[in-house]
Design a protein around this motif. Structure first.
Motif, PDB file in Angstrom:
ATOM      1  N   LEU A 723       0.907  -1.121  -0.044  1.00 45.75           N
ATOM      2  CA  LEU A 723      -0.131   0.049   0.104  1.00 45.75           C
ATOM      3  C   LEU A 723       0.986   1.130   0.020  1.00 45.75           C
ATOM      4  N   ASP A 738      -3.324  -2.449  11.918  1.00 46.41           N
ATOM      5  CA  ASP A 738      -3.142  -3.115  10.361  1.00 46.41           C
ATOM      6  C   ASP A 738      -3.518  -4.652  10.622  1.00 46.41           C
ATOM      7  N   LEU A 791      10.407   8.672  12.348  1.00 52.57           N
ATOM      8  CA  LEU A 791      10.687   8.036  11.104  1.00 52.57           C
ATOM      9  C   LEU A 791      11.265   8.868  10.145  1.00 52.57           C
ATOM     10  N   HIS A 810      -1.459   2.707  15.946  1.00 51.35           N
ATOM     11  CA  HIS A 810      -0.511   3.513  15.741  1.00 51.35           C
ATOM     12  C   HIS A 810      -0.925   4.881  14.876  1.00 51.35           C
ATOM     13  N   ARG A 819       5.912  13.461   1.623  1.00 56.59           N
ATOM     14  CA  ARG A 819       6.153  12.147   2.148  1.00 56.59           C
ATOM     15  C   ARG A 819       5.497  10.985   1.749  1.00 56.59           C
ATOM     16  N   ARG A 825       2.309  -6.183   3.289  1.00 58.39           N
ATOM     17  CA  ARG A 825       1.867  -6.764   4.213  1.00 58.39           C
ATOM     18  C   ARG A 825       1.980  -8.298   3.203  1.00 58.39           C
TER      19      ARG A 825
HETATM   20  O1  AKG Z   1       2.775   6.523   6.889  1.00 54.60           O
HETATM   21  C1  AKG Z   1       3.326   5.290   7.576  1.00 54.60           C
HETATM   22  O2  AKG Z   1       4.654   5.535   7.889  1.00 54.60           O
HETATM   23  C2  AKG Z   1       2.522   4.261   8.058  1.00 54.60           C
HETATM   24  C3  AKG Z   1       1.288   3.941   7.237  1.00 54.60           C
HETATM   25  C4  AKG Z   1       0.479   2.924   7.720  1.00 54.60           C
HETATM   26  O3  AKG Z   1       0.446   3.140   9.289  1.00 54.60           O
HETATM   27  C5  AKG Z   1      -0.390   2.146   7.127  1.00 54.60           C
HETATM   28  O4  AKG Z   1      -0.318   2.131   5.848  1.00 54.60           O
HETATM   29  O5  AKG Z   1      -1.043   1.453   7.652  1.00 54.60           O
END
Ligand code: AKG
Ligand code: FE2
Length: 912
Positions: A723, A738, A791, A810, A819, A825
């Motif tokens: 994704l 997730d 990050l 999260h 960004r 996954r």
């Molecule tokens: O932007 C990010 O670093 C995390 C993205 C995220 O948590 C996700 O795609 O589920």
């Protein structure tokens, strides 16, 4: 080859001469932030204009061609797109067709061009006045401080637009904005990305009662834009009512049987989010009125119509300030108590005193509209507030209660209003009247004779308040005809355009914007049909009206890697520990893997064990500079056609469905909520996705096979899904997990571009002994974060362990700036139907040849000490030459170094 080196050296001399030998290399010891900045931003000052104009490619190409012609290997087919390519991949700009007009509007909004932000919208109003007959001079309506540069827009062909709409068709799911079956216009977009359920509001754009997402976007690490308890209660109540009455409460079209209007609105929408994202004067997701700086700016008059409310061609009388509560018996909203204090009423009073115009938007739920409103939300016109007062109405149990009312007159009376009913006669100028005044003998306060029963004191603190001296029937009490026919000269500022003009490249260039800034994510008014259109696609606006094929673009210029590095330094002034907050209940380890610093955080579970681990692979300049490393990937992803789009999400606890504020695209196997066909297989994915996925496979494998890990029960499965999330400046992803059922236990994310803060917190109702929760916050829905990490560009985060997703959630908030996050996954085939399984196997398979991107953690990365080294460019080239001659560098490595060298010089030039 030696001759080539000579030529390269000549070029290097030239470069050095131009730079005044000013290229200061970082020392091996820790540089101060100031000196790092100086190295990047000061040196280019000495560059000649010719050098400054060299692009990354031209420098590296020049070096390569001098050194490597004929190159034994040729240049790599996978080289990142050059800036030039990126520029050319933007669509050409042409002239927009901006031909919509209304028969009734005297405002020509279509040929002005300016950027209007929330803040400055009201500043651009020119002083001006209304004529005594209530009309406006046309000249006085022209806002002189608007720049009138020609619009640049692209008209995309009907078939291209159809193609776009194929994937974003409205009218697919028969639920409304609020999840309730509604009018046709109210149907949301077909879901293209996973549909998240979350209770985090950041993603869903509420702040407090009126909400202002874009004002709130970019707020870091705070949770002060959470819904108020009151709104949550309202939301609960709303769904309760919906269940009870089984009637659609929102977006019910009550316009049937009304006459057609004489015109059409110049701005309209079918979703609140469209209005809020597009109109600088309306940004209220839940309340009707929108105030800014405590001044009323606009009001939506929809289904909440009170007794004696008026809505005709020129005036609107409405109640403001809420105060209605659910009557359990009738399921209707009634006033239960006196409305004494109302900040909304005050905001209207201020608008009246300051002569500040108020825009009125009418919804199809409004049963007293004089004509059939053509769209769900219709912008009427600019009005001015003439009266704000309190009166008594029958409330709960037929008890009279005090409420606030506002009367507004249309500012421009020179044209008939578009919403006037066909075959109705225009209001007669001669009929206009002035309301009589009445002086209260008790309080000595003057009130207008507003009601048909006779005069009454309207000072709420007087004993004679609302006392007509005679008994009256609440059902026949009405306003006095003179009060309704009264017209007031407006002496305020020119209200400006109702339809904000589209953003233009000229405007972006003027403010030095590249095309990913917050203002580029605002909605725009369709220049063909007037629909408020949200920026759903990464690269353009497309009209959300299915009958219209209008599209519009502004520039999106490549963000150079030097900007990312410079921004990283901006956030470098805090000691690392400031950016990393780890609760004492989390077990931490540190190690070196490949060329990464690895920090491992074992998150505790509810039984005193470990739920799983978060591994943070911290990249560095060495890793980032490698061929196909994060620097290359950041450039490459900007030039790739990923068709990122904002997706629909549902707000937990309410039925509101809005678009997330980040853009996504799914590649490989389809995510659970996707229609299988909507995901592009890895074999169709842009190479950047494959290259990134290979890096994440390396990190995922390491995480799962790490012998230090105590909680693994499942082996590593190659990722089959990716994704991609794109964040414009100021966007974020709110708290979520997730943990969809179809997913494996390992989730890895590669960050590219701007820094971001990632936070983990236990979910509501989890009790994790290791956190020894404060009894006060123990049962709070929103628990405090227990792990916060920063990050950076090139970092990889691996979450491993299903319980992490069960127990924790999260969120990620980029610091601002462009960004991308690519998250891989494993979609578990056993969780899919046989057909889905086949499709997933096909789409999730890596294409032949992708092995060449297999990643080893930059284990044997060649230190590019020469870029930037201790030496001048000439020394650097000599060093490279020597290494190549003794066989320490083969030709591809040589090529890579030269390209990086070119990039480095361009990056310092780019940051000038
Ligand atoms: O932007 C990010 O670093 C995390 C993205 C995220 O948590 C996700 O795609 O589920
Ligand atoms: Fe996530």
């Amino acid at each position: 080859m030696d001759q080539d080196y000579e030529a390269a050296l000549q070029l290097s001399h030239q470069l050095n001469a131009n730079m005044g030998q000013n290229v200061v290399a970082p020392s091996t010891t820790r540089e101060t932030r100031a000196s790092k900045k100086a190295r990047i931003s000061d040196s280019p000052a000495a560059l000649s204009p010719e050098l400054m104009s060299l692009t990354e490619t031209t420098v590296s190409d020049a070096l390569s061609s001098l050194l490597l012609s004929p190159s034994p290997t040729g240049s790599s087919p996978e080289a990142p797109s050059s800036q030039e390519d990126l520029m050319h991949s933007q669509s050409p700009t042409g002239t927009a067709s901006s031909s919509f007009s209304t028969p009734t509007s005297s405002y020509d909004n279509t040929n002005t061009s300016m950027v209007v932000t929330e803040e400055d919208w009201f500043l651009v109003q020119k002083q001006g006045g209304q004529n005594s007959d209530g009309t406006w001079d046309r000249e006085s309506l022209v806002t002189t401080n608007m720049n009138t540069s020609p619009k640049k827009a692209v008209r995309v062909t009907r078939s291209a637009s159809r193609e776009l709409q194929r994937t974003s068709v409205a009218h697919q799911i028969n639920i409304s904005d609020d999840g309730i079956p509604g009018s046709e216009q109210e149907q949301p977009q077909k879901l293209r990305v996973r549909k998240r359920e979350t209770d985090d509001d950041d993603d869903f754009l509420f702040d407090d009662k009126q909400s202002s997402p874009d004002l709130m976007e970019g707020v870091q690490g705070t949770s002060d834009h959470k819904p108020t308890q009151k709104r949550k209660a309202m939301a609960k109540m709303t769904s309760k009512i919906a269940k009870k009455s089984k009637a659609p409460l929102y977006h019910e079209n009550v316009q049937d049987g009304k006459p057609e209007p004489i015109g059409q609105p110049i701005v309209w929408a079918f979703k609140r989010q469209q209005l809020c994202e597009t109109l600088p004067y309306y940004n209220a997701y839940q309340s009707g009125a929108y105030t800014h700086d405590n001044i009323a700016r606009s009001i939506l008059i929809d289904k909440e119509v009170s007794v004696r409310d008026k809505f005709d061609e020129e005036i609107v009388i409405t109640s403001v300030g809420g105060g209605r509560l659910l009557d359990e018996k009738t399921g209707r909203m009634v006033y239960k108590k006196d409305q004494i204090f109302s900040s909304i009423a005050n905001a209207f009073l201020r608008a009246m005193e300051l002569k500040s115009p108020v825009a009125i938007i009418a919804g199809q739920g409004n049963k007293i509209s004089p004509s059939k409103l053509p769209h769900y939300y219709n912008v009427l016109d600019w009005f001015h507030v003439t009266d704000v007062w309190q009166e008594k109405v029958l409330g709960h149990n037929d008890v009279r209660v005090i409420i606030w009312k506002v009367r507004m007159e249309k500012i421009n009376l020179s044209n008939r209003s578009w919403w006037a009913a066909q075959n109705s006669s225009p209001q007669n100028l001669e009929e206009r009247m002035t309301t009589d005044k009445h002086l209260c003998g008790e309080c000595n306060v003057e009130s207008k004779v507003m009601y048909n029963v006779g005069p009454a004191c309207l000072n709420v603190s007087c004993g004679q308040f609302f006392n007509f001296g005679v008994e009256y029937d609440d059902n026949t009490l009405d306003y006095h005809p003179a009060f309704l026919k009264e017209r007031t000269i407006f002496l305020g500022n020119d209200p400006g355009p109702l339809a904000p003009p589209p953003l233009t490249d000229d405007e972006l260039n003027r403010i030095g914007a590249l095309g990913y800034e917050k203002l580029c994510k605002r909605g725009m008014v369709c220049q063909t049909c007037g629909c408020c259109i949200r920026r759903i696609q990464w690269g353009q606006w497309s009209c959300e009206n299915t009958d219209c094929d209008y599209t519009y673009r502004v520039q999106q210029l490549p963000v150079p890697i030097s900007t990312v590095i410079a921004n990283d330094m901006d956030h470098d002034d805090q000691p690392e520990d400031e950016n990393r907050k780890v609760h004492g209940g989390i077990i931490c380890h540190q190690s070196i893997v490949g060329s990464y610093d690895l920090q491992t955080f074992d998150l505790p579970n509810e039984n005193g064990g470990i739920a799983g681990s978060i591994r943070h692979f911290k990249a560095n300049g060495l890793i980032n500079q490698q061929r196909d490393g994060p620097n290359d990937l950041f450039q490459e992803i900007q030039g790739s056609d990923l068709d990122l789009r904002r997706g629909a999400a549902v707000h937990k606890g309410t039925t509101q469905e809005v678009l997330t504020n980040h853009f996504t695209q799914n590649l490989g196997a389809a995510y659970k909520y996707l229609v299988a066909q909507d995901s592009k297989g890895f074999n169709e994915a842009p190479p950047v996705v494959i290259k990134a996925a290979k890096r994440m496979i390396w990190a995922g494998q390491h995480a799962v096979n790490d012998k230090n890990t105590v909680h693994h029960t499942e082996g590593f499965q190659n990722f089959n899904e990716c994704l991609v999330i794109g964040y414009f400046d100021g966007s974020k992803i709110g708290y979520h997990d997730d943990g969809e059922k179809t997913l494996g236990p390992t989730v890895a994310t590669l960050s590219l571009g701007a820094n971001a803060v990632m936070k983990f917190r236990p979910k509501h109702k989890t009790h994790i002994p290791a956190f020894e929760e404060d009894p006060k916050t123990k049962d709070k829905k929103e628990k405090p974060a227990v792990l916060t990490i920063t990050l950076k560009h090139g970092d990889i985060v691996v979450m491993h362990g299903r319980s992490i997703q069960k127990l924790y959630e999260h969120e990620v908030t980029p610091y601002g700036g462009l960004r991308f996050a690519l998250t891989c996954r494993y979609i578990v085939p056993d969780t899919l139907s046989p057909i889905e399984r086949l499709v997933a196997a096909d789409k999730g398979a890596f294409p032949p040849g992708s092995e060449r991107f297999n990643y080893n953690g930059s284990l044997h990365a060649i230190p590019l000490s020469s870029i930037p080294g201790q030496n001048s460019l000439q020394d650097t080239l000599n060093e490279i030459k020597a290494k190549h001659q003794v066989g320490e560098l083969d030709t591809p490595q040589l090529e890579m170094l030269l390209r990086d060298l070119g990039e480095y010089y361009v990056s310092i030039a780019g940051s000038a």
